[in-house]
Design an enzyme around this catalytic site. Structure first.
Site, PDB file in Angstrom:
ATOM      1  N   LEU A  24       0.895  -1.242   0.023  1.00  0.00           N
ATOM      2  CA  LEU A  24       0.048   0.001   0.119  1.00  0.00           C
ATOM      3  C   LEU A  24       0.928   1.088   0.105  1.00  0.00           C
ATOM      4  CD1 LEU A  24      -2.561  -0.863   2.848  1.00  0.00           C
ATOM      5  CD2 LEU A  24      -2.939  -0.798   0.250  1.00  0.00           C
ATOM      6  N   GLU A  31      -8.329   3.853   8.530  1.00  0.00           N
ATOM      7  CA  GLU A  31      -8.703   3.240   7.275  1.00  0.00           C
ATOM      8  C   GLU A  31      -8.632   1.821   7.447  1.00  0.00           C
ATOM      9  OE1 GLU A  31     -10.056   1.918   3.620  1.00  0.00           O
ATOM     10  OE2 GLU A  31      -7.985   1.572   4.333  1.00  0.00           O
TER      11      GLU A  31
END
Length: 183
Positions: A24, A31
């Site tokens: 990521l 999140e």
């Protein structure tokens, strides 16, 4: 074998990027907590949810977090020959993984969690019922992307428990969106 309705869940930046070098491109703890809550929550405590992912997504999860806790973990891969011990199911294609998840009475919800190829394929299934998409208000240099989807076919909805407020973390702003397939 009938496939039950399932959902897709992803976080993407402005250019729909979802990853770079199998990682990521951002670190957003809140999140990630949202992702865990959505993919783990069930109405029936005797059931669990299935998360279906491609090989690269599985390998991108830090080993100490594999398998994703409290969920049934399925991987779709044509290259992995032997099922890793920690994995609940290994399948040659998405159709077979969805059929296996759909046939279990121990499963409440099914989520597709990546990567790009699995997302692309899953959006073409008529049983793809919802898209949970976090949009990060920034551009990142990415090499994998969430596929563009038809916003006439998938309309944004308000869903109980999903905030419409702008979130901010580590200097990044992001918003949660839920889209539902129109009949």
């Amino acid at each position: 074998m009938a496939i039950r309705n399932f959902s897709v869940i992803a976080a993407a930046c402005e250019n729909f990027g979802i990853g770079v070098n199998n990682k990521l491109p951002w670190r957003l703890k809140n999140e990630m907590n949202y992702f865990t809550r959505i993919t783990s929550s069930t109405q029936d405590n005797s059931k669990r949810n299935v998360v279906i992912m491609g090989k690269n997504t599985w390998l991108s999860i830090p080993e100490k977090y594999r398998p994703l806790e409290g969920r049934i973990n399925f991987v779709v891969s044509r290259s992995i020959k032997d099922k890793p011990d920690k994995l609940d199911g290994l399948f040659k294609d998405l159709q077979t993984a969805l059929e296996a998840a759909s046939s279990s009475d121990k499963v409440e919800n099914i989520f597709i969690i990546g990567g790009e190829q699995v997302y692309r394929e899953s959006l073409n299934f008529p049983e793809c019922h919802k898209i949970y998409l976090t949009i990060i208000d920034a551009k990142f240099d990415c090499d994998t992307f969430f596929p563009k989807f038809d916003e006439q076919l998938f309309k944004e909805i308000d869903e109980l428990g999903v905030s419409k407020e702008i979130q901010e973390e580590n200097g990044l702003k992001y918003t949660f969106h839920v889209y539902e397939r129109q009949k």
